[in-house]
Design a protein around this motif. Structure first.
Motif, PDB file in Angstrom:
ATOM      1  N   SER A 166      69.727  66.839 108.632  1.00  0.00           N
ATOM      2  CA  SER A 166      70.778  67.520 107.851  1.00  0.00           C
ATOM      3  C   SER A 166      70.253  68.469 106.803  1.00  0.00           C
ATOM      4  CB  SER A 166      71.685  66.522 107.129  1.00  0.00           C
ATOM      5  OG  SER A 166      72.331  65.727 108.028  1.00  0.00           O
ATOM      6  N   CYS A 167      69.040  68.918 106.938  1.00  0.00           N
ATOM      7  CA  CYS A 167      68.580  69.955 106.027  1.00  0.00           C
ATOM      8  C   CYS A 167      67.476  70.745 106.717  1.00  0.00           C
ATOM      9  CB  CYS A 167      68.080  69.371 104.710  1.00  0.00           C
ATOM     10  SG  CYS A 167      66.600  68.396 104.886  1.00  0.00           S
ATOM     11  N   GLY A 168      67.365  71.992 106.304  1.00  0.00           N
ATOM     12  CA  GLY A 168      66.364  72.818 106.956  1.00  0.00           C
ATOM     13  C   GLY A 168      65.944  73.942 106.049  1.00  0.00           C
ATOM     14  N   CYS A 169      66.454  75.141 106.335  1.00  0.00           N
ATOM     15  CA  CYS A 169      65.972  76.321 105.611  1.00  0.00           C
ATOM     16  C   CYS A 169      66.482  76.416 104.183  1.00  0.00           C
ATOM     17  CB  CYS A 169      66.353  77.577 106.380  1.00  0.00           C
ATOM     18  SG  CYS A 169      68.114  77.964 106.304  1.00  0.00           S
ATOM     19  N   ARG A 170      67.570  75.733 103.868  1.00  0.00           N
ATOM     20  CA  ARG A 170      68.199  75.780 102.538  1.00  0.00           C
ATOM     21  C   ARG A 170      68.647  77.190 102.159  1.00  0.00           C
ATOM     22  NH1 ARG A 170      66.820  71.038  99.376  1.00  0.00           N
ATOM     23  NH2 ARG A 170      65.742  69.642 100.788  1.00  0.00           N
ATOM     24  N   ALA A 171      68.869  78.019 103.158  1.00  0.00           N
ATOM     25  CA  ALA A 171      69.273  79.396 102.870  1.00  0.00           C
ATOM     26  C   ALA A 171      70.416  79.855 103.773  1.00  0.00           C
ATOM     27  CB  ALA A 171      68.080  80.324 103.029  1.00  0.00           C
ATOM     28  N   GLY A 172      71.061  78.914 104.434  1.00  0.00           N
ATOM     29  CA  GLY A 172      72.242  79.276 105.222  1.00  0.00           C
ATOM     30  C   GLY A 172      71.955  79.861 106.586  1.00  0.00           C
ATOM     31  N   PHE A 173      70.718  79.783 107.038  1.00  0.00           N
ATOM     32  CA  PHE A 173      70.397  80.408 108.317  1.00  0.00           C
ATOM     33  C   PHE A 173      70.183  79.432 109.462  1.00  0.00           C
ATOM     34  CE2 PHE A 173      69.268  84.134 105.749  1.00  0.00           C
ATOM     35  CZ  PHE A 173      69.922  85.094 106.493  1.00  0.00           C
ATOM     36  N   CYS A 174      69.690  78.233 109.160  1.00  0.00           N
ATOM     37  CA  CYS A 174      69.208  77.395 110.258  1.00  0.00           C
ATOM     38  C   CYS A 174      70.310  76.535 110.873  1.00  0.00           C
ATOM     39  CB  CYS A 174      68.042  76.539 109.811  1.00  0.00           C
ATOM     40  SG  CYS A 174      68.512  75.086 108.897  1.00  0.00           S
ATOM     41  N   GLY A 175      71.385  76.295 110.149  1.00  0.00           N
ATOM     42  CA  GLY A 175      72.500  75.547 110.739  1.00  0.00           C
ATOM     43  C   GLY A 175      72.285  74.045 110.797  1.00  0.00           C
ATOM     44  N   ALA A 176      71.265  73.526 110.103  1.00  0.00           N
ATOM     45  CA  ALA A 176      70.978  72.091 110.199  1.00  0.00           C
ATOM     46  C   ALA A 176      71.854  71.233 109.287  1.00  0.00           C
ATOM     47  CB  ALA A 176      69.504  71.833 109.876  1.00  0.00           C
ATOM     48  N   CYS A 177      72.388  71.812 108.206  1.00  0.00           N
ATOM     49  CA  CYS A 177      73.002  70.965 107.170  1.00  0.00           C
ATOM     50  C   CYS A 177      74.531  70.924 107.237  1.00  0.00           C
ATOM     51  CB  CYS A 177      72.528  71.366 105.788  1.00  0.00           C
ATOM     52  SG  CYS A 177      72.938  73.052 105.313  1.00  0.00           S
ATOM     53  N   SER A 178      75.072  70.768 108.457  1.00  0.00           N
ATOM     54  CA  SER A 178      76.526  70.652 108.594  1.00  0.00           C
ATOM     55  C   SER A 178      77.047  69.559 107.686  1.00  0.00           C
ATOM     56  CB  SER A 178      76.898  70.279 110.032  1.00  0.00           C
ATOM     57  OG  SER A 178      76.330  71.183 110.918  1.00  0.00           O
ATOM     58  N   THR A 179      78.107  69.865 106.995  1.00  0.00           N
ATOM     59  CA  THR A 179      78.663  68.890 106.068  1.00  0.00           C
ATOM     60  C   THR A 179      80.179  68.888 106.198  1.00  0.00           C
ATOM     61  OG1 THR A 179      78.481  68.116 103.780  1.00  0.00           O
ATOM     62  CG2 THR A 179      78.940  70.443 104.062  1.00  0.00           C
ATOM     63  N   ILE A 180      80.751  67.732 105.953  1.00  0.00           N
ATOM     64  CA  ILE A 180      82.214  67.622 105.992  1.00  0.00           C
ATOM     65  C   ILE A 180      82.659  67.154 104.611  1.00  0.00           C
ATOM     66  CG2 ILE A 180      84.158  66.330 106.992  1.00  0.00           C
ATOM     67  CD1 ILE A 180      83.062  67.987 109.142  1.00  0.00           C
ATOM     68  N   PHE A 181      83.695  67.776 104.085  1.00  0.00           N
ATOM     69  CA  PHE A 181      84.181  67.305 102.791  1.00  0.00           C
ATOM     70  C   PHE A 181      85.692  67.450 102.697  1.00  0.00           C
ATOM     71  CE2 PHE A 181      83.076  71.790 102.200  1.00  0.00           C
ATOM     72  CZ  PHE A 181      84.215  72.305 101.583  1.00  0.00           C
ATOM     73  N   ARG A 182      86.216  66.745 101.704  1.00  0.00           N
ATOM     74  CA  ARG A 182      87.628  66.860 101.410  1.00  0.00           C
ATOM     75  C   ARG A 182      87.756  67.139  99.909  1.00  0.00           C
ATOM     76  NH1 ARG A 182      91.779  64.723 104.352  1.00  0.00           N
ATOM     77  NH2 ARG A 182      90.557  63.111 105.328  1.00  0.00           N
ATOM     78  N   ARG A 183      88.538  68.176  99.595  1.00  0.00           N
ATOM     79  CA  ARG A 183      88.725  68.482  98.167  1.00  0.00           C
ATOM     80  C   ARG A 183      89.777  67.557  97.583  1.00  0.00           C
ATOM     81  NH1 ARG A 183      88.337  73.898 100.014  1.00  0.00           N
ATOM     82  NH2 ARG A 183      86.439  74.893  99.272  1.00  0.00           N
ATOM     83  N   LYS A 184      89.680  67.373  96.289  1.00  0.00           N
ATOM     84  CA  LYS A 184      90.631  66.514  95.586  1.00  0.00           C
ATOM     85  C   LYS A 184      92.054  67.045  95.809  1.00  0.00           C
ATOM     86  CE  LYS A 184      90.992  65.043  90.742  1.00  0.00           C
ATOM     87  NZ  LYS A 184      90.249  65.322  89.498  1.00  0.00           N
ATOM     88  N   GLY A 185      92.939  66.161  96.225  1.00  0.00           N
ATOM     89  CA  GLY A 185      94.333  66.545  96.380  1.00  0.00           C
ATOM     90  C   GLY A 185      94.641  67.335  97.634  1.00  0.00           C
ATOM     91  N   GLU A 186      93.629  67.560  98.498  1.00  0.00           N
ATOM     92  CA  GLU A 186      93.876  68.308  99.729  1.00  0.00           C
ATOM     93  C   GLU A 186      93.863  67.356 100.912  1.00  0.00           C
ATOM     94  OE1 GLU A 186      92.113  72.815  99.311  1.00  0.00           O
ATOM     95  OE2 GLU A 186      91.427  71.553 100.945  1.00  0.00           O
ATOM     96  N   TYR A 187      94.750  67.604 101.864  1.00  0.00           N
ATOM     97  CA  TYR A 187      94.739  66.711 103.019  1.00  0.00           C
ATOM     98  C   TYR A 187      93.812  67.193 104.122  1.00  0.00           C
ATOM     99  CZ  TYR A 187      97.778  69.992 105.520  1.00  0.00           C
ATOM    100  OH  TYR A 187      98.278  71.081 106.140  1.00  0.00           O
ATOM    101  N   LYS A 188      93.372  68.451 104.041  1.00  0.00           N
ATOM    102  CA  LYS A 188      92.552  69.006 105.111  1.00  0.00           C
ATOM    103  C   LYS A 188      91.077  68.680 104.934  1.00  0.00           C
ATOM    104  CE  LYS A 188      95.350  73.016 106.211  1.00  0.00           C
ATOM    105  NZ  LYS A 188      95.923  72.490 107.436  1.00  0.00           N
ATOM    106  N   LEU A 189      90.434  68.329 106.039  1.00  0.00           N
ATOM    107  CA  LEU A 189      88.987  68.184 106.042  1.00  0.00           C
ATOM    108  C   LEU A 189      88.384  69.574 106.160  1.00  0.00           C
ATOM    109  CD1 LEU A 189      88.064  65.272 108.480  1.00  0.00           C
ATOM    110  CD2 LEU A 189      87.721  65.336 106.011  1.00  0.00           C
TER     111      LEU A 189
END
Lengths: 254, 300
Positions: A63-86
């Motif tokens: 889940s980590c790689g280039c740390r610069a948005g290029f390698c695609g390794a760090c896919s993450t899922i989150f939910r914001r406070k008060g939002e129903y959408k993932l």
């Protein structure tokens, strides 16, 4: 005698803090409360999701790689406070917000068929042969909404149904293979692997040959650069550094 | 300029249907422009009352037509022409369904929350309806090579006629293809089975059942005196033409019958020899056309 238990997480956490933020905790003014894998943490407000996870003491093996948005390794899922959408994003490219619930996706367990692009015929049916799931697309556009690269993913999936290799290749050109589209797709299509296959097919069979590349490859095969390679390979470390420095100082790059 | 919806099959297996239709339209002074960013029509109309997700795809395509008007690409043009009977059917039914059920339209618009809403302005036409609007006399005047002596039987199948809300003609006794054929100078052979089902998607799991329907439809056409059959549906085309192989296995006496898209005969009659696509049909019509003195020049 009972050995004293060392809390590894705590030590990683302490060691990471200053490295991540660059300042002492006492100098940090703004903090946010987040949940990582269901556990509450308080982290500095302007960290990325990846930095926040490391600040909290996790050491990312996947889940980590280039740390610069290029390698695609760090896919993450989150939910914001008060939002129903993932929401899906790249952990290294997204800042934490107060009340976020985070989880890292270590790997997208998507099916990937084996193929040999040299053997395959360049025709529309080959796309459905390897990726029959594409025909299940209901055009809900969930894939497009989940793409951290803002690609029109649904459009290139639809291009696959039209047998439009070029459309897929161009539509997916900036894909970083993070797999979030496939994770979110209700029809369980593996968009990014399909697109990679289509790009490969288009590159081999569809796109026009570049004359400059062909003539340069011909020159290399005829040995035009052999003497130069031999010269460089024979240099000492000091000489090589010197050559490199001089080359970096010239405008010519080739 | 009128936007048109090709559909997946016209971009793959039936590309000669598309090329012939576009050229025929141009000959008649109508420019059909491919709908930008179109997606699959959905392929079948879901009849389940709470299954709204399968109506999203066709509505998206209708939204693209409205978007073209908003962006100024076209002006006050809300017609969308479909060539494939299936696409026509699905697009039109989706429009009708959400017009009759505003609550469903609202739900679907909410699902597409980052995109334009469907305003309900689009009118879905089949290419045959456009030809009827252009006028059969004009088509007749455009003919350069009348199909004299060619005995053709129109086949409609179900998608253009049933249910009657989407019908492009009288569902019981359609005549639009006959009028077209007359304008082209062909001899029209009426087949009482012209609106029978071809077996549709049963062709995937029950080839024998479909072959039997094909046998009935084509035998009857031949009995009435037809030498070839025309259709507007790629699925009917597959079942009537490609399935003749299975028909012959069961009925060895069955003679192959050419099945063509109506636009192929239009292209032939208009002298557009390079887009007739006769080399692409499952059952070769060229020997028949040669016999009738209707051979094309060049490859097709």
């Amino acid at each position: 005698m009972k050995k004293k238990k060392i809390d590894v997480m705590e030590r990683v956490r302490e060691a990471s803090k200053a490295v991540i933020t660059g300042v002492d905790d006492k100098d940090i003014e703004h903090w946010v409360d987040i949940h990582i894998m269901g556990k509450a943490y308080q982290v500095p407000a302007d960290l990325t999701i990846m930095q926040a996870i490391e600040y909290a003491g996790y050491r990312l093996m996947r889940s980590c790689g280039c740390r610069a948005g290029f390698c695609g390794a760090c896919s993450t899922i989150f939910r914001r406070k008060g939002e129903y959408k993932l929401q899906g994003a790249m952990a290294c490219q997204t800042r934490v917000e107060d009340g976020m619930m985070l989880v890292q996706i270590p790997f997208s367990p998507a099916e990937k068929p084996l193929y040999d692009i040299r053997e395959e015929k360049y025709e529309s049916s080959v796309l459905l042969k390897y990726f029959p799931d594409v025909a299940r697309c209901v055009s809900c556009n969930t894939c497009t909404k989940s793409c951290p690269q803002n690609l029109q993913v649904m459009d290139y999936v639809q291009a696959a149904l039209k047998g439009d290799f070029r459309g897929i290749a161009e539509g997916s050109f900036e894909c970083i293979q993070c797999g979030l589209c496939a994770i979110r797709c209700p029809a369980e299509i593996v968009q990014y692997h399909m697109a990679q296959f289509a790009r490969r097919m288009y590159g081999r069979h569809g796109s026009p040959r570049d004359k400059n590349v062909e003539s340069r490859v011909g020159e290399i095969e005829k040995g035009k650069f052999n003497d130069e390679f031999d010269r460089v390979m024979g240099l000492s470390e000091a000489e090589l550094k010197d050559v490199y420095t001089k080359q970096q100082n010239t405008r010519e790059v080739y | 300029m009128i936007p048109y919806f090709p559909g997946c099959t016209l971009k793959t297996k039936a590309d000669f249907f598309e090329t012939s239709a576009l050229r025929v339209a141009r000959c008649l002074g109508t420019e059909l422009i491919e709908l930008p960013r179109w997606n699959c029509c959905g392929t079948v109309t879901s009849l389940t009352s709470d299954d709204l997700i399968h109506h999203v795809a066709p509505l998206r395509d209708l939204i693209r037509v409205e978007d073209m008007n908003t962006s100024g690409e076209i002006y006050q043009e809300y017609r969308l022409v479909a060539l494939c009977s299936m696409c026509f059917h699905v697009l039109k039914r989706a429009h009708l369904r959400v017009m009759q059920n505003p609550g469903e339209l609202e739900k679907i618009n909410n699902l597409m929350y980052l995109e334009s809403d469907y305003q309900g302005k689009v009118s879905v036409l089949h290419f045959l309806e456009l030809l009827r609007d252009i006028g059969f006399p004009k088509i007749q005047r455009t003919v350069k090579r009348p199909l004299a002596g060619l005995r053709v039987s129109p086949y409609y199948g179900c998608l253009l006629l049933r249910p009657k809300e989407v019908a492009i003609d009288d569902p019981e006794d359609p005549a639009i293809l006959s009028h077209l054929l007359e304008a082209l100078g062909a001899e029209v052979i009426n087949n009482p089975f012209k609106t029978r089902c071809c077996g549709s998607y049963q062709t995937v799991c029950d080839k024998a059942a479909v072959a039997e329907l094909t046998f009935d439809i084509l035998s009857r056409a031949r009995q009435e005196g037809a030498e070839c059959v025309i259709t507007s549906c790629p699925l009917c085309m597959f079942n009537l033409a490609d399935r003749q192989k299975e028909v012959r296995e069961k009925h060895p006496e069955f003679e192959p019958m050419p099945v063509l898209y109506f636009t192929q005969l239009m292209a032939l009659a208009f002298g557009l020899d390079d887009v007739c696509g006769f080399d692409q049909n499952a059952v070769d019509a060229r020997p028949l056309l040669q016999e009738k003195g209707l051979s094309t020049r060049g490859a097709s």
